[in-house]
Motif scaffolding. Structure first.
Motif, PDB file in Angstrom:
ATOM      1  N   ARG A   7      -4.046  14.173   7.191  1.00  0.00           N
ATOM      2  CA  ARG A   7      -2.618  13.933   6.951  1.00  0.00           C
ATOM      3  C   ARG A   7      -2.142  14.766   5.772  1.00  0.00           C
ATOM      4  N   GLN A  48       5.184  13.673  18.095  1.00  0.00           N
ATOM      5  CA  GLN A  48       5.747  12.398  18.531  1.00  0.00           C
ATOM      6  C   GLN A  48       5.205  11.972  19.892  1.00  0.00           C
ATOM      7  N   ALA A  51       1.978  10.062  19.482  1.00  0.00           N
ATOM      8  CA  ALA A  51       1.918   8.981  18.491  1.00  0.00           C
ATOM      9  C   ALA A  51       1.503   7.628  19.072  1.00  0.00           C
ATOM     10  N   ARG A  55      -2.069   5.740  18.447  1.00  0.00           N
ATOM     11  CA  ARG A  55      -2.133   4.413  17.816  1.00  0.00           C
ATOM     12  C   ARG A  55      -2.998   3.465  18.639  1.00  0.00           C
ATOM     13  N   THR A  61      -1.066   4.199  12.871  1.00  0.00           N
ATOM     14  CA  THR A  61       0.324   4.533  13.173  1.00  0.00           C
ATOM     15  C   THR A  61       0.700   5.809  12.427  1.00  0.00           C
ATOM     16  N   LEU A  62       1.222   6.783  13.152  1.00  0.00           N
ATOM     17  CA  LEU A  62       1.617   8.051  12.551  1.00  0.00           C
ATOM     18  C   LEU A  62       3.036   7.941  11.998  1.00  0.00           C
ATOM     19  N   ASP A  63       3.208   8.247  10.728  1.00  0.00           N
ATOM     20  CA  ASP A  63       4.526   8.284  10.092  1.00  0.00           C
ATOM     21  C   ASP A  63       5.003   9.733  10.098  1.00  0.00           C
ATOM     22  N   GLU A  65       7.902  11.015  10.094  1.00  0.00           N
ATOM     23  CA  GLU A  65       9.060  11.348   9.258  1.00  0.00           C
ATOM     24  C   GLU A  65       8.613  11.913   7.909  1.00  0.00           C
ATOM     25  N   LYS A  66       7.491  11.412   7.416  1.00  0.00           N
ATOM     26  CA  LYS A  66       7.016  11.752   6.078  1.00  0.00           C
ATOM     27  C   LYS A  66       5.814  12.704   6.072  1.00  0.00           C
ATOM     28  N   TYR A  67       4.993  12.649   7.140  1.00  0.00           N
ATOM     29  CA  TYR A  67       3.731  13.382   7.162  1.00  0.00           C
ATOM     30  C   TYR A  67       3.582  14.246   8.406  1.00  0.00           C
ATOM     31  N   TYR A  69       0.297  15.464  10.872  1.00  0.00           N
ATOM     32  CA  TYR A  69      -1.060  15.030  11.180  1.00  0.00           C
ATOM     33  C   TYR A  69      -1.741  16.059  12.064  1.00  0.00           C
TER      34      TYR A  69
END
Length: 76
Positions: A7, A48, A51, A55, A61-63, A65-67, A69
């Protein structure tokens, strides 16, 4: 073969964390990325569209918006 999910904070060059997700299995990651498991040799960005299935496979859970992967196969 081991599989890591690495990440990165968006716009950063160094990883924020790395987690071993080998337990999900090469076949599952091949299916996730649409290729035979034996062809998993590069670093693959997770998007996306990956994702929810990721999961379910790993419990992570992939974030997005912020990261960013990446799935990184490593030889044992």
């Amino acid at each position: 073969m081991r599989f890591l999910i690495t990440r990165y904070l968006k716009d950063e060059e160094s990883p924020d964390s790395s987690t071993d997700v080998t337990a999900a299995g090469a076949e599952a990651f091949g299916a996730l990325l649409g290729m035979p498991a034996e062809r998993l040799a590069d670093v693959y960005p997770l998007r996306q569209e990956h994702a929810e299935r990721f999961r379910r496979l790993t419990g992570i859970t992939l974030d997005l918006e912020k990261y960013e992967y990446f799935l990184e196969p490593e030889a044992d």
